[in-house]
Structure formats: structure tokens, C-alpha cells
Design a protein around this motif. Sequence first.
Motif, mmCIF file in Angstrom:
data_model
loop_
_atom_site.group_PDB
_atom_site.id
_atom_site.type_symbol
_atom_site.label_atom_id
_atom_site.label_comp_id
_atom_site.label_asym_id
_atom_site.label_seq_id
_atom_site.Cartn_x
_atom_site.Cartn_y
_atom_site.Cartn_z
ATOM 1 N N TRP A 23 -38.754 -106.139 26.357
ATOM 2 C CA TRP A 23 -40.061 -106.257 25.712
ATOM 3 C C TRP A 23 -40.778 -107.522 26.186
ATOM 4 O O TRP A 23 -41.937 -107.477 26.575
ATOM 5 N N SER A 29 -42.718 -101.683 25.858
ATOM 6 C CA SER A 29 -43.347 -101.456 24.556
ATOM 7 C C SER A 29 -42.622 -102.226 23.452
ATOM 8 O O SER A 29 -41.396 -102.381 23.489
ATOM 9 N N PRO A 30 -43.380 -102.671 22.439
ATOM 10 C CA PRO A 30 -42.729 -103.322 21.286
ATOM 11 C C PRO A 30 -41.745 -102.389 20.568
ATOM 12 O O PRO A 30 -40.886 -102.854 19.834
ATOM 13 N N TRP A 31 -41.844 -101.103 20.796
ATOM 14 C CA TRP A 31 -40.912 -100.156 20.191
ATOM 15 C C TRP A 31 -39.480 -100.378 20.681
ATOM 16 O O TRP A 31 -38.534 -99.930 20.033
ATOM 17 N N TRP A 32 -39.314 -101.066 21.796
ATOM 18 C CA TRP A 32 -37.977 -101.422 22.258
ATOM 19 C C TRP A 32 -37.261 -102.313 21.242
ATOM 20 O O TRP A 32 -36.034 -102.374 21.202
ATOM 21 N N VAL A 34 -37.126 -101.965 18.019
ATOM 22 C CA VAL A 34 -36.498 -101.212 16.920
ATOM 23 C C VAL A 34 -35.026 -100.927 17.218
ATOM 24 O O VAL A 34 -34.150 -101.311 16.428
#
Length: 107
Positions: A23, A29-32, A34
Motif C-alpha cells: 500500500w 489500494s488501501p484495501w490491501w 484489510v
Amino acid sequence: MAVFAYIGAALAEIAGCFAFWAWWKLDKSPWWLVPGVASLCLFAWLLTLVDAEHAGRTYAAYGGVYIMSALLWLWLFEGVKPDRWDLSGTAIALVGAAIILWGPRGS
């Protein structure tokens, strides 16, 4: 059991930290974050499964396994083969971890 908990913890810690690295450094993506946070929680839980009297000793012994796992990650996921110095350092760290974890203790 300790060896399996340490190996699982190392994989979970490295994967979680790599998610943050991806990230921050690789512009993913910031979803990494999670699965990264979930992986770091798994890492912490797995270390509690090691049957040792003191947390500090558990963490110290884990260091050797982490070093080995990080160099395996370097090789398998980053395509950089560890050199003889990496391998020598890993061997020394694993011997140290074994002494810490399984050394005889007085009562």
C-alpha cells in the motif's frame, strides 16, 4: 507444536507487513490494509499458542524463525536468492532460537 506456531506466525506477520508495504511503497489500494491487519492479528494469536512460561522468551525464540521466513519471502516472492551470508546468519539465528526455546531451565 511450537515450530508450527512459529512458522505460521512468521508467514502471517510477513504477509501482513507486506500488505502495508504494498500500500505504502508500491501504491496499491488501501484495501490491501484489510487483509494485512487480519494477518497481523493472526500472527499475534499464533504466538500465544507456543507453550512457554514467559512471553519474552517466546518472542525471542521466534526471532530466529522470523529471520528464516523473511529470507524465504525474499527468495520466493521477491525473486532474490539469499546469499551465503544470509544463510549463515539464518543458521546462527535458528540455533540461538532453539537454545532459547528448548534449553534446560533450573526450577
